[in-house]
Design an enzyme around this catalytic site. Structure first.
Site, mmCIF file in Angstrom:
data_model
loop_
_atom_site.group_PDB
_atom_site.id
_atom_site.type_symbol
_atom_site.label_atom_id
_atom_site.label_comp_id
_atom_site.label_asym_id
_atom_site.label_seq_id
_atom_site.Cartn_x
_atom_site.Cartn_y
_atom_site.Cartn_z
ATOM 1 N N ASP A 465 0.832 -1.211 0.000
ATOM 2 C CA ASP A 465 0.000 0.000 0.000
ATOM 3 C C ASP A 465 0.866 1.261 0.000
ATOM 4 O OD1 ASP A 465 -2.337 1.466 0.066
ATOM 5 O OD2 ASP A 465 -3.204 0.331 1.724
ATOM 6 N N ASP A 533 -10.912 2.015 -3.223
ATOM 7 C CA ASP A 533 -11.517 1.714 -1.927
ATOM 8 C C ASP A 533 -13.031 1.801 -2.026
ATOM 9 O OD1 ASP A 533 -9.249 1.109 -0.576
ATOM 10 O OD2 ASP A 533 -8.953 3.108 0.282
HETATM 11 C C1 GLA Z 1 -5.870 1.767 2.086
HETATM 12 C C2 GLA Z 1 -6.273 0.618 1.189
HETATM 13 C C3 GLA Z 1 -7.294 -0.251 1.898
HETATM 14 C C4 GLA Z 1 -6.727 -0.749 3.206
HETATM 15 C C5 GLA Z 1 -6.277 0.433 4.049
HETATM 16 C C6 GLA Z 1 -5.549 -0.020 5.294
HETATM 17 O O1 GLA Z 1 -6.865 2.694 2.217
HETATM 18 O O2 GLA Z 1 -6.753 1.078 -0.025
HETATM 19 O O3 GLA Z 1 -7.681 -1.325 1.085
HETATM 20 O O4 GLA Z 1 -5.666 -1.620 2.946
HETATM 21 O O5 GLA Z 1 -5.416 1.295 3.339
HETATM 22 O O6 GLA Z 1 -5.159 1.043 6.071
#
Ligand code: GLA
Length: 736
Positions: A465, A533
């Site tokens: 990430d 997301d």
């Molecule tokens: C980001 C990612 C999510 C998740 C969060 C965790 O927003 O896109 O899918 O992994 O971080 O903090």
């Protein structure tokens, strides 16, 4: 040259022509320059292509008057041109003017680009060489073509042969000068949880410019761009960049009816030294001509699958159950194992522990950088991974290696690792700072953490990430002057190289607060990317359509999320959430430990359907039959290369009352084949000819299922159709 003896390149005294399977790009020698005189559908080899462009000697009072308006392969100040330049240099004497004259064209090896990823498997490469005698600088452009896609990969290299340093102020990887004006530009813009919405701009005379200064390819605007040529010319162009940092796409159309497109790195804070005796090679850009939008997607997908994504990942990716949306930071070993048990029960193949397993991370405020097992939550990753594997699942884990929390052991021991200008306080975003990845000790630290994690529990999958943007780029003194965004990207790519060299089969899924780094650079290392997301299926119709325009299904992660979307408050049925997840790398991301028996068995069926058709769904040819842009319904099909089978999906967004006809046309089927069509989840089957399905469509409204009280969903109604060719004359159905 391989077994295929077809020639892809023709170089004569006056013309240079390169072919892809279905397109041609033609340059004409023009005084001491080259003119781009054609880029479009393939033309046969000839001795003379003057018929394609009458520009030469248009004014004939002086060559420079012509060159000002000529379609060239690059442009810079000092050559009379008054349009946007693809190249801007500051020479050693402070002057900004250059004069690169054409020297030669020849077949060449496709060059490796130092520190940057690029496409592999090209068939032939053309090298154009220009030279500026005044400053002793050589400019080389490379055009590579492939056997199996019409995409052309283009990069530009500057070599300073003089004893003096110069500076690059901006440098595009690729310039395409073409005819006409009135191009319609399709760009893929957005923000967090709303990535890659298609936005259209009609450009008459003027300049269109897009790009990012965030240090990453960004949620805001994707480097993929598509242009519809004016109606009297027909066809589309598309471009992308094999790069994940700042980028810039520029289109300029003039009253002279010509259009220049430049694609390359962004030039925010750029001052790139071109030291004496050194060369700089741009990131690789890609360009494509296609007769329609459909073809653009098909060719881009093929290019990404066969020339960007590493061959070891061109296989069926595991069905993941990710615990993030269900648990956030609130989990422990037994909860994870309950998820694993359920995941195994429904046939999933990979269990992913997301954020929160390390350091003291119980919310977003701490511990990034402290990649040590939080045993109080996991009960020990090593044995946890074993237990998960015993259930027949692969084991996956989340990391955000490029970041550091102010509240972390790493910050306490190495505050100097933070990317910052020592005279300014760095900007805190999402409660975190970016690590200065250009420092060797930071690279070693991150690599060490990954190596230790691999030794501890050898994950099969890492979700990598990157949840904020770079706001504090700063040239530290040991940076050898490379512009920061570029130096950062090179360091990141080197890290991926090192990791994949040691763990070549480690599946890394890239993520950047959802889809904030969805680009060809990342895809060179991480074959799949978390799309967004936003997991609401209604929103996903649009996000996935935009994404699939330039990127293949195999790159796009799509999960079934919870019934009520936390972000939008929409309630969406499982069958409809399933239909959207089916379009990409399928997974599940909601609390399956709370599902009753009926829901579990429904999920199990969905997983098994996906697994059965996964090869087709991930790698089949994607066709957009009807765009969601009309706001009523989107229809997309994925068809096998031999056209023997297909999956079609209809996403209906609007109930229209009292209309006579509401037909759904599919796309990409063989006109002459007869297909048996099964509506997934129903008994209904019928047969129909490909031509009918492709051209006219079927009245399918009656098949959208209502719920028990006899109503349709308020939000979205979906149909998944499975098509298989039937041999011979089968007329059991009413549509044949
Ligand atoms: C980001 C990612 C999510 C998740 C969060 C965790 O927003 O896109 O899918 O992994 O971080 O903090």
């Amino acid at each position: 040259m391989g077994a295929n003896t077809e020639i892809f390149m023709q170089i004569t005294e006056n013309f240079i022509k390169i072919d892809t399977p279905r397109t041609s790009l033609i340059f004409r020698r023009y005084d001491e320059l080259l003119e781009t005189i054609f880029y479009g559908a393939k033309v046969a080899d000839a001795q003379n292509y003057d018929i394609l462009s009458s520009h030469k000697h248009k004014y004939s009072h002086s060559c420079i008057d012509d060159i000002i308006a000529a379609n060239t392969t690059f442009s810079c100040y000092g050559m009379g041109c008054d349009r946007k330049f693809s190249l801007s240099l500051k020479n050693f004497d402070g002057g900004y003017a250059n004069n690169f004259l054409f020297r030669r064209a020849q077949a060449a090896e496709k060059p490796e680009i130092p520190g940057l990823p690029s496409s592999y498997g090209a068939r032939e490469t053309l090298m154009l060489v220009y030279y500026d005698e005044t400053y002793d600088i050589e400019l080389r452009q490379y055009y590579s073509v492939f056997d199996d896609t019409d995409v052309i990969a283009v990069s530009t290299c500057l070599e300073n042969k003089s004893p003096h340093d110069a500076f690059i102020r901006s440098m595009a990887s690729c310039q395409l000068d073409t005819d006409g004006y009135g191009y319609e530009i399709f760009s893929y813009t957005g923000t967090w949880a709303r990535e890659r919405y298609c936005s259209r701009t009609l450009l008459n005379v003027g300049v269109f410019e897009q790009g990012t200064v965030r240090g990453s390819s960004s949620h805001a605007v994707n480097p993929f761009i598509m242009l519809k040529r004016p109606a009297r010319m027909g066809g589309y162009y598309a471009f992308n960049l094999v790069y994940s940092g700042n980028h810039k796409e520029c289109v300029e159309s003039t009253a002279m009816h010509s259009t220049r497109i430049t694609i390359g790195m962004g030039d925010c804070c750029l001052e790139l030294p071109l030291q004496a005796g050194k060369a700089f090679h741009s990131p690789e850009a890609v360009m494509l001509f296609g007769e329609n939008r459909q073809n653009i997607s098909l060719q881009m997908h093929r290019f990404v699958n066969r020339h960007i994504i590493r061959p070891q990942f061109l296989k069926e990716r595991p069905v993941a159950v990710n615990i993030w949306e269900a648990c956030r930071f609130d989990f422990d070993r037994s909860k994870i194992l309950r998820f694993a048990g359920r995941a195994a029960e429904i046939g999933a193949e990979l269990l992913v522990i997301d954020d929160g397993w390390f350091g003291n991370r119980n919310d977003e405020k701490t511990s990034l950088g402290d990649w040590t097992d939080n045993v109080s939550k996991t009960g020990g990753l090593e044995t946890l991974a074993e237990e998960i594997r015993k259930k027949g699942l692969q084991f996956g884990i989340w990391m955000e290696p490029e970041m550091i929390s102010p509240e972390s052991d790493l910050m306490r021991s190495h505050p100097e690792y933070v990317l910052q200008n020592p005279r300014r306080r760095p900007i805190l975003m999402r409660n975190q700072y970016v690590l200065d990845l250009t420092r060797k000790e930071v690279q070693d630290y991150i690599y060490g953490c990954i190596e230790r994690l691999m030794e501890l529990c050898s994950p099969d999958y890492i979700k990598w990430d990157y949840n904020r943007v770079i706001t504090d780029a700063y040239h530290s003194s040991d940076l050898a002057g490379d512009a920061y965004s570029l130096a950062y990207m090179k360091a990141l790519y080197a890290l991926f190289e090192k990791i994949l060299r040691k763990y070549p089969n480690l599946l890394i899924e890239s993520c950047a607060a959802g889809g904030g780094r969805f680009d060809l650079g990342m895809l060179c290392y991480t074959p799949q990317i978390w799309t967004s997301d936003m997991t609401d299926a209604v929103e996903r119709v649009h996000i996935q359509e935009g994404t699939l325009t330039g990127y293949p299904q195999s790159a796009m992660s799509a999960h079934i999320a919870s019934e009520i979307c936390e972000k939008t408050g929409r309630r969406i049925r499982l069958r409809d959430r399933f239909a959207l997840a089916l379009e990409g790398v399928f997974g599940i991301e909601y609390d399956i430990t709370r599902c009753g028996a009926a829901e579990l068995s429904e999920l199990k069926e969905y997983v098994s359907f996906y697994k059965e058709h996964r090869g087709l769904l991930l790698y089949g040819d994607y066709f957009l039959a009807e765009s969601d842009e009309n706001g009523e319904a989107a229809v997309r099909t994925v068809v096998s290369a031999d056209k023997e089978e297909a999956v079609a999906e209809i996403f209906k967004r609007k109930q229209i009352f009292n209309c006579e006809q509401n037909k759904y046309r599919l796309s990409g089927l063989n006109d002459d084949f007869v297909y048996k069509i099964q509506i997934y989840g129903m008994e209904t089957q019928f047969t129909a000819q490909g031509k009918l399905l492709n051209s006219y469509g079927l009245e399918l409204d009656k098949y959208f299922p209502k719920d028990r009280s006899g109503v349709y969903s308020n939000e979205i109604n979906t149909l998944v159709l499975l098509l298989k060719r039937v041999q011979g004359q089968n007329s059991e159905g009413n549509y044949f």
